[in-house]
Design an enzyme around this catalytic site. Structure first.
Site, short mmCIF file in Angstrom:
data_model
loop_
_atom_site.label_atom_id
_atom_site.label_comp_id
_atom_site.label_asym_id
_atom_site.label_seq_id
_atom_site.Cartn_x
_atom_site.Cartn_y
_atom_site.Cartn_z
N GLU A 249 9.11 21.12 26.40
CA GLU A 249 9.28 22.42 25.74
C GLU A 249 7.88 22.83 25.27
O GLU A 249 7.36 22.28 24.31
CB GLU A 249 10.25 22.24 24.57
N CYS A 283 7.79 28.43 18.84
CA CYS A 283 7.65 28.49 20.31
C CYS A 283 8.23 29.77 20.85
O CYS A 283 7.58 30.48 21.61
CB CYS A 283 8.25 27.25 20.95
P1 NDP Z 1 -0.25 19.20 21.02
O1 NDP Z 1 0.54 19.53 22.23
O2 NDP Z 1 -1.54 18.51 21.23
O3 NDP Z 1 0.65 18.31 20.04
C1 NDP Z 1 2.05 18.10 20.17
C2 NDP Z 1 2.38 16.65 19.94
O4 NDP Z 1 1.81 15.85 20.98
C3 NDP Z 1 1.82 16.09 18.64
O5 NDP Z 1 2.75 15.17 18.09
C4 NDP Z 1 0.58 15.37 19.11
O6 NDP Z 1 0.14 14.40 18.22
C5 NDP Z 1 1.08 14.76 20.40
N1 NDP Z 1 0.05 14.33 21.33
C6 NDP Z 1 -1.24 14.73 21.43
N2 NDP Z 1 -1.84 14.14 22.48
C7 NDP Z 1 -0.91 13.34 23.06
C8 NDP Z 1 -0.90 12.48 24.21
N3 NDP Z 1 -1.98 12.32 24.97
N4 NDP Z 1 0.24 11.84 24.52
C9 NDP Z 1 1.35 12.00 23.78
N5 NDP Z 1 1.41 12.80 22.70
C10 NDP Z 1 0.30 13.46 22.34
O7 NDP Z 1 -0.40 20.54 20.22
P2 NDP Z 1 -1.48 20.98 19.12
O8 NDP Z 1 -1.02 20.49 17.80
O9 NDP Z 1 -2.86 20.60 19.57
O10 NDP Z 1 -1.33 22.56 19.18
C11 NDP Z 1 -2.00 23.28 20.20
C12 NDP Z 1 -1.18 24.46 20.66
O11 NDP Z 1 0.09 24.05 21.13
C13 NDP Z 1 -0.84 25.47 19.58
O12 NDP Z 1 -1.91 26.34 19.39
C14 NDP Z 1 0.37 26.14 20.15
O13 NDP Z 1 -0.02 27.16 21.02
C15 NDP Z 1 1.06 25.05 20.94
N6 NDP Z 1 2.19 24.45 20.22
C16 NDP Z 1 3.43 24.68 20.70
C17 NDP Z 1 4.53 24.19 20.04
C18 NDP Z 1 5.90 24.46 20.53
O14 NDP Z 1 6.82 24.56 19.73
N7 NDP Z 1 6.13 24.52 21.83
C19 NDP Z 1 4.40 23.42 18.81
C20 NDP Z 1 3.05 23.16 18.41
C21 NDP Z 1 1.98 23.67 19.11
P3 NDP Z 1 -0.99 14.79 17.15
O15 NDP Z 1 -0.54 16.03 16.45
O16 NDP Z 1 -0.98 13.62 16.28
O17 NDP Z 1 -2.24 15.01 17.95
#
Ligand code: NDP
Length: 476
Positions: A249, A283
């Site tokens: 998602e 989202c």
């Molecule tokens: P990320 O996709 O990096 O983070 C989402 C989750 O993935 C967090 O729990 C993060 O951990 C984890 N994660 C990061 N790297 C890895 C990896 N290699 N393997 C497995 N899990 C991992 O999003 P960001 O927080 O960097 O946000 C960036 C952009 O994403 C936002 O600007 C927005 O546009 C979008 N976003 C979309 C969401 C949605 O609802 N679809 C929700 C949040 C963000 P950690 O936070 O500890 O790095």
């Protein structure tokens, strides 16, 4: 300063290394969070593996009853959990229930509902084919251990969306919350685990690297991921090495289209919340609004009045409606996109300048004068900024909605529902709402198309997504 702990195999688990969780409204440190070691991730997965067969073998009615107990625990701790959501994520406390300002209390209420509904759903065996020679039954089996990776925008609710259908179907779970919003999730899992056998739901915490250990472990049988497209692709790649399916998602850039017969005054409130729910950090929020020339000025005016009337501040204060942006990375992204909009000829109708002072506060911002191709239109802002774009004919608006490589949600606004449905059916998105936006429901499947990901959550389809079919084929 308190260090909050993980739950693994029914035990509270700390770590030698920790990091601080920060309140985005004040900058204060809220507590410390363990950075799970690679061994601790492996231990959590081993605990989930050990617990899974017995959990799946329990009579269905028992699993249901335990999950109803989980919902009761969430309700009994709603004030505590909402307080964590506000302090850690930033959204104001707000009201409770579907008609209230969607803040932290709403999020926790959602956790309760999204627990009760999957708990009450059944996946009966289906007979795929039967004649005098054979009978073919399709049974649903759990995958085994589900790895869940949750984001920071709706930290408890999205964790529940990942955990609850998984365990309802007989899987066990290891979840890693976002490092920006870990404590609320660790606390929620600690509380609900009291109702569950040890090892059924486990947490690990720390930066993205901890998530990468989790999703690439061969002990995982399915991954549920919500977050960015970039990280989602990495997660899918890691899972593919073990031939493990993934639900992705990944957010989007939802278009909202007002048709020429829409009523700007009557629809302004729906449009406003469709775009600005959770400060736009959702989202499936409306992230670009297409309005015909004839309705442009009244629509902009109505939204401006609403945007300027919403109190913004520390969400622990009753009456606050808007909070801070959740983290510095996202705040910088919003500032950058608004500055680029100004440089590309955008007119800032309201907001558009950082508020200054403590916390990541950014005013609700409306921008006109932009066109497709400008950065604020094409890139997901995921924040309190809405570009409002003029269009001349509906064909042009449909083409605009479809021109990006994402497709989570979209909406069509009209006083003629049949006309709106015709437009809706031509939009490339997992959900197209009519006269509302982002109005998800626990019985209704939700997921994206194109770059917004694959797989669905919620309802019976969501439950099936955490199971695999097994056919039992009988010769007569
Ligand atoms: P990320 O996709 O990096 O983070 C989402 C989750 O993935 C967090 O729990 C993060 O951990 C984890 N994660 C990061 N790297 C890895 C990896 N290699 N393997 C497995 N899990 C991992 O999003 P960001 O927080 O960097 O946000 C960036 C952009 O994403 C936002 O600007 C927005 O546009 C979008 N976003 C979309 C969401 C949605 O609802 N679809 C929700 C949040 C963000 P950690 O936070 O500890 O790095």
């Amino acid at each position: 300063m308190t260090t909050y702990l993980n739950t693994s195999n029914g035990q509270s688990v700390g770590s030698d290394k920790t990091f601080a969780s920060i309140n985005p409204a004040t900058g204060e440190t809220l507590g410390n969070v363990p950075i799970s070691s690679r061994q601790q991730v492996a231990d959590a997965i081993a605990a989930a593996r050990a617990a899974q067969p017995a959990w799946a073998a329990r009579p269905d009615a028992e699993r249901k009853a335990l999950m109803m107990k989980v919902a009761e625990i969430i309700k009994a701790n709603d004030a505590y959990l909402a307080d964590w959501v506000t302090r850690e994520q930033g959204k104001p406390l707000g009201g409770v229930g579907p008609d209230q300002v969607p803040g932290a209390r709403f999020e926790v209420w959602g956790c309760e509902v999204w627990t009760q509904v999957p708990a009450s759903l059944d996946m009966p065996m289906e007979v795929a084919f039967e004649d005098e020679t054979r009978r073919d039954e399709v049974h649903r089996k759990p995958y085994g251990v589900i790895a869940a990776i949750a984001p920071w925008n709706w930290p408890l609710l999205i964790a529940i969306w990942q955990i609850i259908p998984s365990i309802r179907a007989g899987n066990t779970v290891v979840i890693k919350p976002s490092e920006y919003t870990s404590i609320g999730t660790l606390e929620m899992v600690r509380l609900i685990s009291e109702a569950l056998p040890k090892g059924v739901v486990n947490t690990v915490s720390g930066p993205g690297e901890v998530g990468s250990w989790l999703v690439s472990d061969p002990g995982i049988n399915k991954v549920m991921f919500t977050g960015s497209a970039r990280t989602g692709a990495k997660v899918a790649e890691a899972a593919a090495k073990n031939v493990v399916p993934v639900t992705l998602e990944l957010g989007g850039n939802d278009a909202a289209i007002m048709l020429p017969d829409a009523d700007p005054k009557a629809m302004a409130m729906g449009l406003f919340w469709g775009a600005f729910i959770n400060m736009g950090q959702t989202c499936a929020a409306a992230k670009r609004l297409y309005v015909p020339e004839s309705l442009f000025e009244p629509t902009v005016q109505a939204l401006k009045e609403l945007a300027q009337a919403m109190p913004m501040g520390n969400g622990l204060e009753e009456g606050m409606v808007m909070g801070p942006i959740q983290n510095k990375m996202q705040y910088d992204k919003v500032v950058d996109l608004v500055e680029s909009a100004k440089a590309q000829g955008g007119n800032v109708v309201c907001g558009g300048t950082p508020r200054g002072g403590a916390g990541y506060f950014y005013p609700l911002t409306l921008v006109t004068g932009l066109k497709d191709g400008d950065r604020l239109v094409d890139e997901e802002q995921f924040g309190p900024v809405l570009p409002i774009i003029r269009y001349r004919d509906v064909e042009e608006a449909i083409a605009s909605a479809n021109r990006l490589d994402v497709g989570l949600g979209a909406s069509v606004w009209s006083t003629d529902v049949e006309k709106a449905k015709q437009v809706a059916s031509r939009i490339q998105a997992g959900t197209v709402w009519i006269n509302q936006h982002g109005m998800i429901h626990p019985m209704v499947p939700f997921g994206g198309v194109k770059g917004s990901g694959y797989g669905v959550e919620f309802g019976l389809d969501g439950l099936k997504a955490v199971t695999q079919p097994q056919v039992i084929s009988i010769k007569k």
